[in-house]
Enzyme design. Structure first.
Site, PDB file in Angstrom:
ATOM      1  N   LYS A   1       0.907  -1.279  -0.113  1.00  0.00           N
ATOM      2  CA  LYS A   1       0.282   0.452   0.303  1.00  0.00           C
ATOM      3  C   LYS A   1       1.375   1.124  -0.325  1.00  0.00           C
ATOM      4  O   LYS A   1       1.482   1.684   0.979  1.00  0.00           O
ATOM      5  CB  LYS A   1      -1.362  -0.107   1.209  1.00  0.00           C
TER       6      LYS A   1
ATOM      7  N   LYS B   1      -2.220  -1.838  -3.943  1.00  0.00           N
ATOM      8  CA  LYS B   1      -2.771   0.131  -3.979  1.00  0.00           C
ATOM      9  C   LYS B   1      -2.910   0.950  -3.941  1.00  0.00           C
ATOM     10  O   LYS B   1      -1.027   0.969  -3.294  1.00  0.00           O
ATOM     11  CB  LYS B   1      -3.346  -0.725  -2.443  1.00  0.00           C
TER      12      LYS B   1
HETATM   13  C1  PBG Z   1      -7.590   3.437   5.397  1.00  0.00           C
HETATM   14  C2  PBG Z   1      -7.580   3.063   4.727  1.00  0.00           C
HETATM   15  C3  PBG Z   1      -7.502   3.408   3.758  1.00  0.00           C
HETATM   16  C4  PBG Z   1      -8.171   3.839   2.302  1.00  0.00           C
HETATM   17  C5  PBG Z   1      -8.148   2.639   3.078  1.00  0.00           C
HETATM   18  N1  PBG Z   1      -8.082   1.956   3.786  1.00  0.00           N
HETATM   19  C6  PBG Z   1      -6.598   5.776   3.313  1.00  0.00           C
HETATM   20  C7  PBG Z   1      -5.498   5.812   4.020  1.00  0.00           C
HETATM   21  O1  PBG Z   1      -4.589   4.559   3.877  1.00  0.00           O
HETATM   22  O2  PBG Z   1      -5.086   7.034   3.824  1.00  0.00           O
HETATM   23  C8  PBG Z   1      -7.819   4.259   1.083  1.00  0.00           C
HETATM   24  C9  PBG Z   1      -9.038   3.636   0.020  1.00  0.00           C
HETATM   25  C10 PBG Z   1      -9.564   4.492  -1.055  1.00  0.00           C
HETATM   26  O3  PBG Z   1      -8.742   6.161  -1.636  1.00  0.00           O
HETATM   27  O4  PBG Z   1     -10.025   4.174  -2.105  1.00  0.00           O
HETATM   28  N2  PBG Z   1      -5.744   3.622   6.449  1.00  0.00           N
END
Ligand code: PBG
Length: 324
Positions: A195, A248
């Site tokens: 991520k 992601k």
């Molecule tokens: C929680 C999380 C996030 C997303 C999914 N889980 C936000 C982040 O890390 O700030 C993002 C999903 C999206 O942008 O659609 N940490």
């Protein structure tokens, strides 16, 4: 054998021929639809930067999930916005918290739909960070206990799959141990293994009210420039017991999806995130892009890169398109 004997246009001549030789087929079976659950009743409030995506109270989320299941979408992933936030993210692991109530209601009303829960603290902490904060730093090891408690309480409520998205080191192992110690050896872990610290999460932070109050997420989420490091992240999560791994965002990271697909044999997910959705919606509204065609093209590209599972806010629209 070259031209003129070989003519690649022969199999592009009609839709029947193109369909016949198509290499990548999108299928509704790979979609996961994200939902934002909020307190209250009868709440259905559209997210400003995500047209067609709503903050839903539990009763409305149940209605939404009936529709999702009727479209043959196999799974949803839940994000919660709690009544109140505090330093220790108590709402995340409260047995009666927003996600726990939503999971119970959904498994009761639509048992065939797979319920995945996002495991992170950022929606639940007053400072908006994904972990415990001490002296202005997000501290890794003390956070693991809170994440494990959160995953355990989601599982007790009936979640089929828990999905840690926090990017702390060692969270998959901590969650696996906690689940196994309480007899939940059959609950799967989908880890957000690679991520990235991406600017494409902007609209999500509006939807989930989870923007950090100070600093950013670059001390735990990955540097967008790195792909070899993504393979190390995935390898560690696999070793710690992840059942499914995810990359992601999706479209700006197709090379990462491909690299993970080639190196590992477990199912690979990709998350087409809020900003990817917002870009296409905005350009569609301006008349600058054809929304339906760009939606299907991006989803096909994510699949072609090697994703088995695609988390996307387009799941319902794409399912409808695939059905006709
Ligand atoms: C929680 C999380 C996030 C997303 C999914 N889980 C936000 C982040 O890390 O700030 C993002 C999903 C999206 O942008 O659609 N940490």
């Amino acid at each position: 054998m070259g031209f003129p004997t070989t003519r690649l246009r022969r199999t592009r001549r009609t839709e029947a021929l193109r369909r016949f030789v198509r290499e990548t087929r999108l299928s509704v079976e790979s979609f996961v639809y994200p939902l934002f659950v909020v307190p209250g009743e009868g709440v259905r409030q559209e997210v400003g930067s995500m047209p067609g995506v709503f903050n839903l109270s539990v009763d409305e989320a149940v209605k939404e999930c009936r529709e999702v299941a009727a479209l043959n979408i196999p799974a949803v992933i839940l994000f919660g916005i709690p009544e109140s936030k505090d330093e220790l993210a108590r709402g995340a692991y409260d047995e009666n918290g927003i996600i726990q109530r939503a999971v119970r209601a959904l498994k009761d009303a639509v048992p065939e739909l797979l319920v995945i829960t996002d495991v992170c603290l950022c929606e639940y902490t007053s400072h908006g960070h994904c972990g415990k904060v001490e002296g202005g730093q997000i501290v890794n090891d003390p956070t693991l206990e809170l994440l494990a408690k959160t995953a355990l309480s989601h599982t007790r409520a009936g979640a089929d799959i828990v999905a840690p998205s926090d990017m702390m080191d060692g969270r998959v192992a901590a969650i696996r141990q906690a689940l196994d110690a309480h007899g939940f050896t059959n609950t799967s872990i989908l880890s957000y293994a690679a991520k990235y610290a991406s600017a494409f999460y902007g609209p999500f932070r509006e939807a989930a009210q989870s923007a950090p109050q100070f600093g950013d997420r670059r001390s735990h989420q990955m540097d967008p420039a790195n792909v070899r490091e993504a393979l190390r992240e995935v390898a560690l999560d696999v070793e710690e017991g992840a059942d499914i791994v995810m990359v992601k965002p999706a479209l700006p990271y197709l090379d990462v999806i491909r690299a993970v697909r080639e190196e590992f044999n477990l199912p690979v997910g990709a998350y087409q995130v809020s900003g990817e959705y917002a870009c296409l919606q905005a350009a569609g509204r301006l008349g600058w892009l054809d929304l339906e065609r760009t939606m299907m093209e991006t989803l096909t590209a994510i699949k072609r890169a090697g994703a088995d599972i695609i988390l996307t806010y387009f799941a319902k629209a794409a399912a409808r398109k695939l059905a006709c």
